[in-house]
Write an enzyme that holds these catalytic residues in place. Structure first.
Site, PDB file in Angstrom:
ATOM      1  N   ASN A  13      -3.258   1.413  -1.760  1.00  0.00           N
ATOM      2  CA  ASN A  13      -1.814   1.347  -1.368  1.00  0.00           C
ATOM      3  C   ASN A  13      -1.480   2.258  -2.190  1.00  0.00           C
ATOM      4  O   ASN A  13      -0.845   2.395  -3.141  1.00  0.00           O
ATOM      5  CB  ASN A  13      -1.095   0.562  -1.102  1.00  0.00           C
ATOM      6  CG  ASN A  13      -0.456   0.927  -0.179  1.00  0.00           C
ATOM      7  OD1 ASN A  13      -0.396   2.077   0.163  1.00  0.00           O
ATOM      8  ND2 ASN A  13       0.536   0.252  -0.051  1.00  0.00           N
ATOM      9  N   ARG A  94      -5.504   1.226   2.041  1.00  0.00           N
ATOM     10  CA  ARG A  94      -3.856   1.177   3.728  1.00  0.00           C
ATOM     11  C   ARG A  94      -3.510   2.491   3.399  1.00  0.00           C
ATOM     12  O   ARG A  94      -3.141   3.357   2.629  1.00  0.00           O
ATOM     13  CB  ARG A  94      -2.680   0.464   2.221  1.00  0.00           C
ATOM     14  CG  ARG A  94      -1.797   0.769   3.458  1.00  0.00           C
ATOM     15  CD  ARG A  94      -0.484  -0.151   3.390  1.00  0.00           C
ATOM     16  NE  ARG A  94       0.628   0.117   4.348  1.00  0.00           N
ATOM     17  CZ  ARG A  94       2.172   0.247   4.699  1.00  0.00           C
ATOM     18  NH1 ARG A  94       2.586  -0.003   3.208  1.00  0.00           N
ATOM     19  NH2 ARG A  94       2.774   0.000   5.218  1.00  0.00           N
ATOM     20  N   HIS A 183       3.862  -0.496  10.348  1.00  0.00           N
ATOM     21  CA  HIS A 183       3.117  -2.077  10.052  1.00  0.00           C
ATOM     22  C   HIS A 183       2.741  -2.218  10.931  1.00  0.00           C
ATOM     23  O   HIS A 183       2.825  -3.537  11.072  1.00  0.00           O
ATOM     24  CB  HIS A 183       4.554  -2.831   9.876  1.00  0.00           C
ATOM     25  CG  HIS A 183       5.965  -1.470   9.041  1.00  0.00           C
ATOM     26  ND1 HIS A 183       6.990  -1.714   9.488  1.00  0.00           N
ATOM     27  CD2 HIS A 183       5.932  -1.675   7.870  1.00  0.00           C
ATOM     28  CE1 HIS A 183       8.109  -1.189   8.205  1.00  0.00           C
ATOM     29  NE2 HIS A 183       7.266  -1.211   7.191  1.00  0.00           N
ATOM     30  N   ARG A 244      16.558   5.240   6.171  1.00  0.00           N
ATOM     31  CA  ARG A 244      16.372   5.578   7.066  1.00  0.00           C
ATOM     32  C   ARG A 244      17.087   4.942   8.596  1.00  0.00           C
ATOM     33  O   ARG A 244      17.841   3.773   8.605  1.00  0.00           O
ATOM     34  CB  ARG A 244      15.283   4.939   7.913  1.00  0.00           C
ATOM     35  CG  ARG A 244      14.159   5.567   6.769  1.00  0.00           C
ATOM     36  CD  ARG A 244      12.167   5.623   7.465  1.00  0.00           C
ATOM     37  NE  ARG A 244      11.211   5.076   6.366  1.00  0.00           N
ATOM     38  CZ  ARG A 244      10.422   3.919   6.562  1.00  0.00           C
ATOM     39  NH1 ARG A 244      10.212   4.160   7.027  1.00  0.00           N
ATOM     40  NH2 ARG A 244      10.137   4.266   5.009  1.00  0.00           N
ATOM     41  N   GLU A 387      -0.135  -8.135   3.709  1.00  0.00           N
ATOM     42  CA  GLU A 387      -1.023  -6.329   4.410  1.00  0.00           C
ATOM     43  C   GLU A 387      -1.648  -6.573   3.237  1.00  0.00           C
ATOM     44  O   GLU A 387      -2.914  -6.066   3.994  1.00  0.00           O
ATOM     45  CB  GLU A 387       0.068  -5.299   4.290  1.00  0.00           C
ATOM     46  CG  GLU A 387       1.006  -5.510   5.141  1.00  0.00           C
ATOM     47  CD  GLU A 387       2.280  -4.316   4.920  1.00  0.00           C
ATOM     48  OE1 GLU A 387       3.325  -4.622   4.024  1.00  0.00           O
ATOM     49  OE2 GLU A 387       1.972  -2.934   6.167  1.00  0.00           O
TER      50      GLU A 387
END
Ligand code: AMP
Length: 407
Positions: A13, A94, A183, A244, A387
């Site tokens: 990732n 990823r 996601h 965010r 993940e």
């Protein structure tokens, strides 16, 4: 061949400011090595590598992603693992933005790398970092298949009415502007695990998944297919997050630029890195936020209330979109660990058949579990996301090394 690693997938990732990797067996889910390279581009970078009971930790300046990956490869070799002889069956990458081009796990060749690079305008922080990860890994392990698993892929099925922004169609088409969602690997994995946990067929379930980490997103899933999600063109839309803002009137951006004189770069920094919980309370870690709430800090309390308000709004919207829901699942750092958020986001919904049991909700268990009461018509679950395992399985499946239950 190394027996501990034979049949494993190397999951990589390569993110905007950090790189994570893990050597993981797709069937057992066991991980034989994990690493983290962080604070890339800062004077004091850090590399941590866990392998077979040992830990290597180094503090060193890491100028860029390529340097970080090279240092990690050196540490892996120095501590005795030859990746080329480890029996790795695939490298799973990823990848953040697949645009309209990639919507399933894909074997990476030169043309695919070029296409991911071409999508960089949609994810300027992520796709270039992803591409460097691919280039370095392909050069280091040229004889092993490399598979791209895209964060946007699961939301490829969004119906047009959920994927479309109400702006000029020509402008939108020319600039690739639509709602993509992010996601996706987590939402897909968690919704499948929820069905498995309940012993139900995924196809028969209406689900809401709440992925609440530093980034946060919600999804509405009917029969295993996503019909809506809270993130959009970028991961900025939707829920309130660590840094965010989530949903905001686009007029705020115009106002900040035209009246307050902020540059586009300053607004980008404000909305992506200095908003959300951090913007409201000065901290982005949820544990710190809750400590401040406990101490009576008013800004922290407001941040918490805004966070919960937005979450409830999405749950309500998805309940209606789905026409009723069978299961609501919490996952990721906050969702898995924070009973307050789970309780408050679903409080007072008994008349909609949603009742969280306080005792079950307070359990500190780390495995998949039910937190709704026996009288709750809607099952409320906590399911840890994974993940890396989902990517390892997707990559292994594509190269023929793992079969899912559906096969
Ligand atoms: P993630 O992005 O999934 O790694 O989640 C990171 C977020 O989870 C951070 O805001 C953490 O503060 C939060 N988190 C992790 N562990 C806990 C915990 N035990 N209690 C509350 N929040 C937690």
């Amino acid at each position: 061949m190394n027996e501990a690693t034979a049949g494993s997938v190397l999951v990589l990732n390569s993110g905007s400011s950090s790189i994570k990797f893990q050597l993981i067996h797709p069937e057992s889910g066991e991980s034989s090595a994990t690493g983290l390279i962080e604070r890339i581009g800062e004077p004091h970078g850090r590399i941590v590598y866990h392998h077979g009971g040992g830990v290597e930790e180094r503090y060193v300046a890491i100028p860029d992603h390529r340097a970080g990956l090279t240092m990690a490869a050196n540490i892996i070799a120095e501590t005795g693992l030859d990746l080329r002889k480890a029996g790795i069956i695939a490298v799973g990458h990823r990848l953040v933005h697949g645009g309209d081009v990639f919507y399933k796990p894909t074997i990476i060749d030169d043309a695919v790398v070029q296409s991911i690079s071409n999508l960089s305008s949609l994810a300027p922080l992520h796709n270039p970092a992803n591409v460097i990860g691919i280039e370095v890994a392909r050069a280091a392990l040229p004889d092993i298949p490399h598979v791209g698993v895209f964060d946007t892929a699961f939301f490829h099925t969004l119906p047009a009415e959920a994927a479309t922004y109400a702006i000029d169609r020509k402008v939108a088409k020319e600039n690739g502007i639509r709602r993509y969602g992010f996601h996706g690997t987590s939402h897909q994995y968690v919704s499948a695990r929820a069905a498995e946990f309940l012993g139900k067929d995924l196809n028969d379930l209406n689900q809401i998944v709440l992925h609440l980490g530093n980034g946060a997103s919600a999804s509405a899933i009917r029969g295993g297919r996503a019909i809506d999600t809270s993130m959009g063109l970028t991961p900025l839309e939707g829920l309130v997050m660590g840094t965010r803002c989530g949903d905001i009137d686009p007029g705020v951006v115009l106002h900040l630029h035209q009246s307050a004189g902020l540059s586009i770069e300053q607004i980008d920094d404000l909305l992506n890195r200095n908003s959300g919980v951090k913007g409201l309370a000065g901290v982005n870690d949820f544990r710190t936020l809750l400590t401040l709430v406990g101490e009576g800090d008013e800004s922290a309390k407001l941040a918490y209330d805004v966070y919960i308000h937005r979450l409830r709004k999405y749950v309500g919207a998805y309940l209606v979109e789905l026409g009723g829901v069978d299961v609501i699942t919490f996952t990721a750092g906050v969702g898995e660990n924070n009973p307050d958020v789970r309780r408050d986001s679903l409080a007072g919904l008994g008349r909609l058949g949603i009742v969280v049991d306080d005792e079950r909700n307070s359990s500190t268990s780390t495995v998949a579990r039910r937190i709704s009461s026996d009288s709750s018509a809607v099952q409320v679950l906590v399911v840890p996301t994974d993940e890396e395992l989902a990517i390892a399985r997707a990559a292994a499946e594509l190269v023929g090394g793992y079969a899912t239950a559906q096969d």
